[in-house]
Scaffold this motif. Structure first.
Motif, short mmCIF file in Angstrom:
data_model
loop_
_atom_site.label_atom_id
_atom_site.label_comp_id
_atom_site.label_asym_id
_atom_site.label_seq_id
_atom_site.Cartn_x
_atom_site.Cartn_y
_atom_site.Cartn_z
N LEU A 1 0.68 -0.96 0.06
CA LEU A 1 -0.18 0.05 -0.04
C LEU A 1 0.95 1.19 -0.10
CD1 LEU A 1 -2.77 -1.11 2.70
CD2 LEU A 1 -2.90 -0.94 0.23
N PHE A 2 0.72 1.97 -0.99
CA PHE A 2 1.72 3.10 -1.38
C PHE A 2 1.44 4.33 -0.55
CE2 PHE A 2 2.32 0.08 -5.03
CZ PHE A 2 3.37 -0.16 -4.66
N GLY A 3 2.37 4.89 -0.07
CA GLY A 3 2.10 6.58 0.65
C GLY A 3 2.43 6.38 1.91
N ILE A 4 2.29 7.41 2.55
CA ILE A 4 2.74 7.76 3.82
C ILE A 4 1.51 7.58 5.11
CG2 ILE A 4 4.84 9.14 3.52
CD1 ILE A 4 3.03 11.70 3.67
N ARG A 5 1.75 7.21 6.23
CA ARG A 5 0.80 7.02 7.17
C ARG A 5 0.01 8.43 7.42
NH1 ARG A 5 1.91 2.47 10.37
NH2 ARG A 5 2.26 0.84 9.27
N LYS A 6 0.45 9.34 7.70
CA LYS A 6 -0.15 10.60 7.58
C LYS A 6 -0.40 11.32 6.39
CE LYS A 6 -0.25 15.18 9.73
NZ LYS A 6 0.46 16.28 10.18
N ALA A 7 -1.42 10.70 5.69
CA ALA A 7 -1.73 10.90 4.38
C ALA A 7 -1.64 12.42 4.05
CB ALA A 7 -2.95 10.48 3.71
N LEU A 8 -0.82 13.11 3.04
CA LEU A 8 -0.85 14.30 2.44
C LEU A 8 -2.26 14.90 2.15
CD1 LEU A 8 1.39 16.71 1.95
CD2 LEU A 8 1.38 15.77 -0.50
N ARG A 9 -3.10 14.12 1.27
CA ARG A 9 -4.42 14.75 1.00
C ARG A 9 -4.24 16.14 0.33
NH1 ARG A 9 -7.61 11.19 2.11
NH2 ARG A 9 -9.42 12.41 1.70
N SER A 10 -3.27 16.29 -0.54
CA SER A 10 -3.05 17.63 -1.19
C SER A 10 -2.52 17.34 -2.55
CB SER A 10 -2.42 18.62 -0.26
OG SER A 10 -2.00 19.78 -1.35
N TRP A 11 -2.58 18.15 -3.45
CA TRP A 11 -1.99 18.17 -4.79
C TRP A 11 -1.16 19.53 -4.78
CZ3 TRP A 11 -2.60 13.65 -5.79
CH2 TRP A 11 -3.75 13.00 -5.82
N ASN A 12 -0.70 20.27 -3.71
CA ASN A 12 0.11 21.12 -3.47
C ASN A 12 1.47 20.97 -3.25
OD1 ASN A 12 1.44 23.57 -3.01
ND2 ASN A 12 -0.07 24.57 -1.46
N PRO A 13 2.14 20.93 -4.29
CA PRO A 13 3.74 20.45 -4.10
C PRO A 13 4.50 21.34 -3.21
CG PRO A 13 3.42 21.50 -6.21
CD PRO A 13 2.02 21.45 -5.82
N LEU A 14 4.20 22.58 -3.12
CA LEU A 14 4.98 23.21 -2.06
C LEU A 14 4.53 22.84 -0.54
CD1 LEU A 14 4.21 27.15 -3.48
CD2 LEU A 14 6.05 25.47 -4.05
N TRP A 15 3.09 22.38 -0.34
CA TRP A 15 2.67 21.92 1.05
C TRP A 15 3.34 20.71 1.03
CZ3 TRP A 15 1.70 23.19 5.49
CH2 TRP A 15 0.90 22.28 6.46
N ALA A 16 3.59 19.81 -0.01
CA ALA A 16 4.15 18.54 0.12
C ALA A 16 5.83 18.87 0.76
CB ALA A 16 4.10 17.71 -1.07
N ASN A 17 6.21 19.81 0.42
CA ASN A 17 7.62 20.02 0.99
C ASN A 17 7.64 20.43 2.29
OD1 ASN A 17 10.02 19.65 -1.23
ND2 ASN A 17 8.19 20.33 -2.50
N VAL A 18 6.58 21.08 2.65
CA VAL A 18 6.91 21.47 3.97
C VAL A 18 5.90 21.28 5.24
CG1 VAL A 18 7.71 23.78 2.97
CG2 VAL A 18 5.51 23.67 3.48
N HIS A 19 5.06 20.29 4.72
CA HIS A 19 3.91 20.03 5.74
C HIS A 19 4.47 19.39 7.18
CE1 HIS A 19 4.28 15.91 3.92
NE2 HIS A 19 3.66 15.35 5.05
N LEU A 20 5.52 18.35 6.84
CA LEU A 20 6.15 17.87 8.14
C LEU A 20 7.07 18.80 9.05
CD1 LEU A 20 6.02 15.40 9.77
CD2 LEU A 20 8.06 14.47 8.52
N TYR A 21 7.60 19.75 8.18
CA TYR A 21 8.16 20.78 9.00
C TYR A 21 7.27 21.60 9.79
CZ TYR A 21 12.60 20.31 6.04
OH TYR A 21 13.69 19.74 5.32
#
Length: 404
Positions: A222-242
């Protein structure tokens, strides 16, 4: 010399071939929104790299010039040694990127896709600013900066083809090299598979250091991460965990926790923060992919916009040496804005239509204001006019607020 830029046409050729296989085999490994998001993250990574990769190269060159223990000849055995050494240090860079909070915050974007195809390989981080430190021992040993960059680019190019579900296990090769099968394990969030198979080219490091896991027929990844990103914003993808780490750091009561949260094992949170701001555990038995519905016109529009963004990004990467600083930053900011705006459109944000309208009009103005090659101007004008026509027909299926 880095070969990554020159490999880009072959990357897209292989993506095209995989799409043909997708059609012939009637598989469902691709979604337009997910693929565009992966490609957008890749564009951001290459574009921001134009700005921030000078410092790592300079530091490596200084270490090589002043500290190198050996003077190695430019011979085949040295190149092979450099290639193997690079992958060895890549293994530890990659492994710690999964095991340390702040390093995972940079790497997590690569794992955020819930699909697994060749576009996933291009979903790279734009914030990995310290990974170069892992390769400094190569400079100390006498590997020249040019040789390090070359073998590093070859290592990255190799990793592209293993991001596919169309290639089965490859027999004895599974024991030595990273293959699609054992890299599928690496991208899985199943408990059995999580944090396994870190190698770039050689899987032997995982076998030696206890991090190998075979792909099992009765345990589909099952691909992906445990805390799903649930967004198509690549900027948020880069900073959400920070963002999460900063939140926890701010709310932690103990100063040592505020410091240690960045360097603790991935997922660690201070006890008081965990109690006050609990995070729900992922239930993989009810796993559903993030896939808000979008119209056909939105898909076509997003594809055209992404093509134009790639074209502008390539101009920046190919001719960065000929551009002044404000031009480099201007093009980079345009790429950032474009990827954000298209992501917002695919998420059905009501403001996205206005963002896209202003973006296309600004491109038309820029073509006539700035001196650019005629062929590029024609492409940009044609692309923007076609985009404006399609944009008028784009329907937002379930319009959401601008920013959630």
């Amino acid at each position: 010399m880095s070969y990554v830029l020159w490999a880009i046409p072959f990357f897209f050729l292989l993506i095209g071939l995989e799409l043909v296989a997708e059609r012939l085999r009637h598989t469902q490994y691709y979604r337009v929104n997910d693929a565009i998001n992966s490609l957008s993250a890749g564009v951001l990574s290459r574009v921001t790299g134009v700005v921030h990769k000078l410092i790592p190269f300079t530091v490596y060159a200084l270490v090589y010039e002043h500290i190198a223990w050996l003077t190695l000849p430019d011979s085949l055995w040295v190149w092979l040694l450099a290639f193997v050494l690079y992958d060895f240090f890549y293994y530890w860079n990659h492994r710690l990127g999964h095991e340390v909070n702040v390093l995972w915050a940079a790497h997590v974007v690569h794992h955020s896709s819930e699909e697994y195809n060749l576009t996933t390989a291009l979903r790279q981080s734009s914030t990995g600013l310290v990974s170069w430190i892992f390769y400094l021992p190569m400079a100390v040993l006498g590997i020249t900066p040019e040789m390090m960059i070359t073998v590093g680019s070859l290592n990255l190019i190799y990793q592209f083809w293993v991001h596919t579900r169309h290639v089965p296990k490859l027999g004895w090769l599974e024991w030595i090299f990273v293959t699609p099968s054992n890299h599928r394990v690496h991208h899985a969030q199943n408990q059995l598979y999580i944090d396994r198979n870190y190698g770039g080219v050689f899987i032997v490091w995982d076998r030696l250091f206890g991090s190998f896991q075979e792909e099992l027929d009765d345990e589909p990844p099952l691909f992906g991460i445990r805390k799903a990103l649930r967004s198509w914003n690549p900027l948020w993808a880069n900073v959400h965990l920070y963002s999460q780490l900063l939140h926890d750091c701010w709310h932690a009561s103990r100063w040592q926790d505020k410091f240690m949260i960045w360097f603790k094992r991935t997922g660690w949170r201070p006890a008081d923060v965990e109690a006050k701001y609990p995070m729900a555990k992922a239930d993989l038995s009810r796993f559903e992919k993030y896939d808000p519905p979008i119209s056909t016109s939105t898909k076509w529009y997003s594809l055209i916009q992404h093509g134009l963004t790639i074209l502008i990004a390539l101009m920046l990467m190919l001719f960065s040496d000929e551009l002044v600083v404000w031009q480099q930053w201007g093009l980079m900011l345009f790429v950032l804005f474009s990827t954000f705006s298209v992501g917002a459109l695919m998420e059905q944000k009501w403001v996205a239509r206005w963002l896209e309208l202003s973006k296309n009009l600004s491109v038309l103005v820029a073509v006539f204001v700035f001196a650019i090659p005629n062929w590029l101007g024609i492409l940009l004008v044609a692309g923007s006019l076609v985009s404006l026509v399609i944009l008028a027909s784009v329907k937002l299926e379930a319009a959401q607020p601008a920013l959630e």
